[in-house]
Design an enzyme around this catalytic site. Structure first.
Site, PDB file in Angstrom:
ATOM      1  N   LYS A  80     -28.936 -27.737 -40.491  1.00 49.84           N
ATOM      2  CA  LYS A  80     -28.994 -28.875 -39.600  1.00 49.84           C
ATOM      3  C   LYS A  80     -30.095 -28.932 -38.753  1.00 49.84           C
ATOM      4  O   LYS A  80     -30.531 -27.880 -38.168  1.00 49.84           O
ATOM      5  CB  LYS A  80     -27.725 -28.973 -39.169  1.00 49.84           C
ATOM      6  CG  LYS A  80     -27.616 -30.294 -38.269  1.00 49.84           C
ATOM      7  CD  LYS A  80     -26.119 -30.245 -37.560  1.00 49.84           C
ATOM      8  CE  LYS A  80     -26.022 -31.676 -36.961  1.00 49.84           C
ATOM      9  NZ  LYS A  80     -24.593 -31.678 -36.123  1.00 49.84           N
ATOM     10  N   SER A 155     -21.907 -35.773 -36.764  1.00 51.07           N
ATOM     11  CA  SER A 155     -23.336 -35.971 -36.845  1.00 51.07           C
ATOM     12  C   SER A 155     -23.887 -35.147 -37.874  1.00 51.07           C
ATOM     13  O   SER A 155     -25.192 -35.355 -38.058  1.00 51.07           O
ATOM     14  CB  SER A 155     -23.770 -35.324 -35.530  1.00 51.07           C
ATOM     15  OG  SER A 155     -23.547 -33.958 -35.351  1.00 51.07           O
ATOM     16  N   SER A 179     -18.134 -33.170 -35.823  1.00 51.96           N
ATOM     17  CA  SER A 179     -19.291 -33.174 -36.668  1.00 51.96           C
ATOM     18  C   SER A 179     -19.350 -32.239 -37.727  1.00 51.96           C
ATOM     19  O   SER A 179     -20.266 -32.597 -38.611  1.00 51.96           O
ATOM     20  CB  SER A 179     -20.457 -32.841 -35.612  1.00 51.96           C
ATOM     21  OG  SER A 179     -20.594 -33.923 -34.761  1.00 51.96           O
TER      22      SER A 179
END
Length: 497
Positions: A80, A155, A179
Site C-alpha cells: 500500500k 482506505s 481500512s
C-alpha cells in the site's frame, strides 16, 4: 497448470524453490495481468517493473547456487502506498508527497524483503488513508474488479482490488477504522487486522514525514491475500518487536489450540440494533450460522451486555480526534478536507443514524485539544478493552458483519449511501461494525462468504482474543472449510499452458 496469478503466495514460493517455475516467469505473469487489467482498476499506482525484474533475475541466480533468501524467495508482492519504500515513490495519495522518495523501508517492507519477496509496486488508496473509498488527487480512483461502477472500498482499496484481480498475491495495508476489513469485504478477499501494537508502524504515513508520532493507539498494520494460509504466513513474518518502535511489545506468536469445528464455541450477530445491514448480508450471515450449527459447532446468537453502540462510536471518535490532530500539517487544504467530512456526516443520511456518526460532536476536541481530555479518553478506552476482554472470554470467536452494505457505487467523499430505502451516513455504513474493534484492540479477520444477487462479494468479520492471532486464523480456517473458498471475479482468470 493453474494460472500463476491466482496461485497463493506460499504455493508460488514452493514452486520457485522446487524449480517448477522461475521467479522471472512468476513476475512476468503478474506484469501481463497488470498490463491487461490495471488501466481499468487503477489498483497499482506506482509500478517498479525494472527493479522487480532485476530482483527476480537475482532470485533465480541465487537459487541456482543453492541460496534461498527466505520463505517468499522470488515471490512478487505489492505494498500500500502509505508505507515507505526505499528508492520508490511513496505518496499516500497526498499532493505534497507526490515526489517523495524515502531513503529507508518501513519495518514491514524491510521484513518482507528480508525473506525474499520482490516488491512489484505500490497500491492506490484514499488520500492519507482518510476515506472509505480509494480516491485522491494524484491518481485515478480505484474501481472494484467485480463491477467497475462500484468502489473497492478504502482506505486500502487498491490493495484489495489488486489481490482480487490477480495483480498481486499478497499486499500490506493498515487499519484504524476498517481500512483493511471493509475493502476485503467489498472485493471478496481475505484481510487481517491484528491486535493493536502487534506489528510495527515505523515508516507508515498518515503521519506526514516531519510530523510527530501521533497514531499510537488503534492504528494497526495487516495484510490481504486470497488464502488464509498466506495471511497466516505474512502475519508471522511481519509481527514482532522493533527497535525503532519501542512500544511494540516483544510478545511471541501464540500457539493454536487445535480445536476442531465441533469443539468451538462461536458467538454471532447479524446486525447491531442501531445499524441494520442490507438484507442480503443479514440473510447470508444467518445461513452461515445455520450451516456451522449443522456441521456440529456450538454457535449462539450473542451480544455483550452494555454494548451501547452510540457510546462506543462516540468514544472511538474522541480517541481518533486526539490521535489525528497533529499527524498532518494544519493548513487550509487539510482543514477544508476535515470540514467537508464533518459537514457531510452531520447532514446526510437518516436522522437517527446521523446521531451515531455525527463527527461534529468532535469539534471541542479538534478545536481545543486538552491533555486532560486525552488521558480521560485513554482511561475510558482501557475500561472498554477490559469489558470486551471479559465478554469474549467464554467464546472462541465472535462473528459479525463487516459493514452495513456491500460495495456501493462511486460518489463524492463522505456522501450518504442509500440501500433498500435506507440512507446511511457514510461513516456509519462503513465503520459501525469495524471501529469498535479498533477501539477495543481485538484482532479481526475477514473471509468471503458469498455474493449478492447482482454479484458483489459479502465478507464475514471474525473477532478473536487479543494477542491470539494464530488461534484466530486457525479457527477462521476451520470455518472457511465449512463455508467456502476465495472466488475470483469474472474476466480476470485465464489458464496458462
Amino acid at each position: 497448470m493453474s494460472d500463476l496469478v491466482f496461485t497463493p503466495a506460499h504455493q508460488l514460493a514452493q514452486m520457485i524453490r522446487d524449480r517448477v517455475v522461475s521467479a522471472v516467469e512468476v513476475l512476468d505473469a503478474h506484469l501481463v495481468q497488470i498490463a491487461k487489467h490495471n488501466s481499468k482498476l487503477n489498483a497499482i499506482c506506482t509500478l517498479d517493473e525494472e527493479r522487480a525484474r532485476q530482483q527476480a533475475k537475482q532470485a533465480d541466480e541465487a537459487l541456482a547456487k543453492g541460496e534461498i533468501w527466505g520463505v517468499l524467495h522470488g515471490v512478487p508482492i505489492t505494498i500500500k502506498d502509505i508505507f515507505e519504500t526505499a528508492g520508490l515513490r511513496t505518496t499516500a495519495g497526498y499532493i505534497p508527497l507526490k515526489d517523495y522518495v524515502p531513503q529507508q523501508d518501513a519495518t514491514v517492507v524491510a521484513r518482507l524483503r528480508a525473506v525474499g519477496a520482490v516488491i512489484l509496486g505500490k497500491t492506490n488508496m484514499a488520500e492519507l488513508a482518510g476515506d472509505f473509498q480509494s480516491t485522491n488527487s494524484l491518481f485515478p480512483r480505484v474501481n472494484n474488479p467485480w463491477n467497475l461502477d462500484y468502489t473497492a472500498g478504502g482506505s486500502s482499496g487498491g490493495s484489495a482490488a489488486a489481490v482480487a484481480a490477480g495483480l498481486s498475491p499478497l499486499d500490506i495495508g493498515n487499519d484504524i477504522a476498517g481500512s483493511i476489513r471493509q475493502p476485503a469485504h467489498f472485493c471478496g478477499v481475505y484481510g487481517l487486522k491484528p491486535t493493536d501494537r502487534r506489528i510495527s508502524t515505523v515508516g507508515m504515513i498518515p503521519e506526514v514525514p516531519g510530523m510527530p508520532y501521533c497514531l499510537r493507539q488503534m492504528m494497526t498494520v495487516g495484510c490481504f491475500a486470497r488464502s488464509l494460509e498466506d495471511i497466516r504466513l505474512c502475519f508471522s513474518l511481519i509481527a514482532g518487536a522493533d527497535l525503532r518502535r519501542p512500544d511494540v511489545p516483544p510478545i511471541s506468536l501464540d500457539i493454536p489450540s487445535g480445536k476442531t469445528l465441533r469443539e468451538l464455541k462461536i458467538a454471532w450477530i447479524d446486525e447491531w440494533t442501531e445499524v441494520p445491514v442490507a438484507v442480503e448480508i443479514r440473510d447470508t450471515i444467518q445461513a452461515i450460522a445455520q450451516k456451522l450449527s449443522q456441521a456440529g459447532a456450538q454457535i449462539e446468537r450473542w451480544l455483550p451486555r452494555n454494548f451501547e453502540l452510540s457510546k462506543i462510536l462516540n468514544l472511538y471518535g474522541r480517541m481518533a480526534a486526539y490521535i489525528n490532530i497533529y499527524a498532518q500539517p494544519i493548513n487550509r487544504y487539510n482543514l477544508r478536507r476535515s470540514w467537508q467530512q464533518i459537514f457531510r456526516t452531520a447532514t446526510q443520511g437518516d436522522k437517527e443514524l446521523r446521531k451515531l456518526g455525527d463527527f461534529s460532536r468532535l469539534l471541542p476536541e479538534l478545536l481545543n485539544p486538552r491533555l486532560k481530555g486525552y488521558f480521560e479518553t485513554l482511561t475510558e478506552r482501557d475500561r472498554f478493552i477490559a469489558q470486551i476482554d471479559e465478554a469474549l472470554e467464554p467464546w472462541d470467536v465472535w462473528l459479525t458483519p463487516v459493514a452495513a452494505t456491500p460495495a456501493f457505487t462511486h460518489r463524492p467523499a463522505w456522501n450518504a449511501i442509500d440501500i433498500e430505502g435506507k440512507s446511511y451516513p457514510h461513516g456509519v455504513a462503513n465503520g459501525a461494525y469495524t471501529m469498535p474493534f479498533n477501539l477495543s484492540s481485538h484482532p479481526a479477520v475477514v473471509i468471503p462468504i458469498g455474493q449478492t444477487q447482482n454479484g458483489l462479494p459479502i465478507g464475514l468479520q471474525i473477532i478473536g482474543k487479543r494477542w491470539r492471532e494464530m488461534e484466530l486464523l486457525a479457527i477462521a480456517q476451520e470455518l472457511n472449510r465449512a463455508i467456502g473458498e476465495f472466488k475470483s471475479p469474472l474476466g480476470y482468470y485465464t489458464v496458462s499452458l
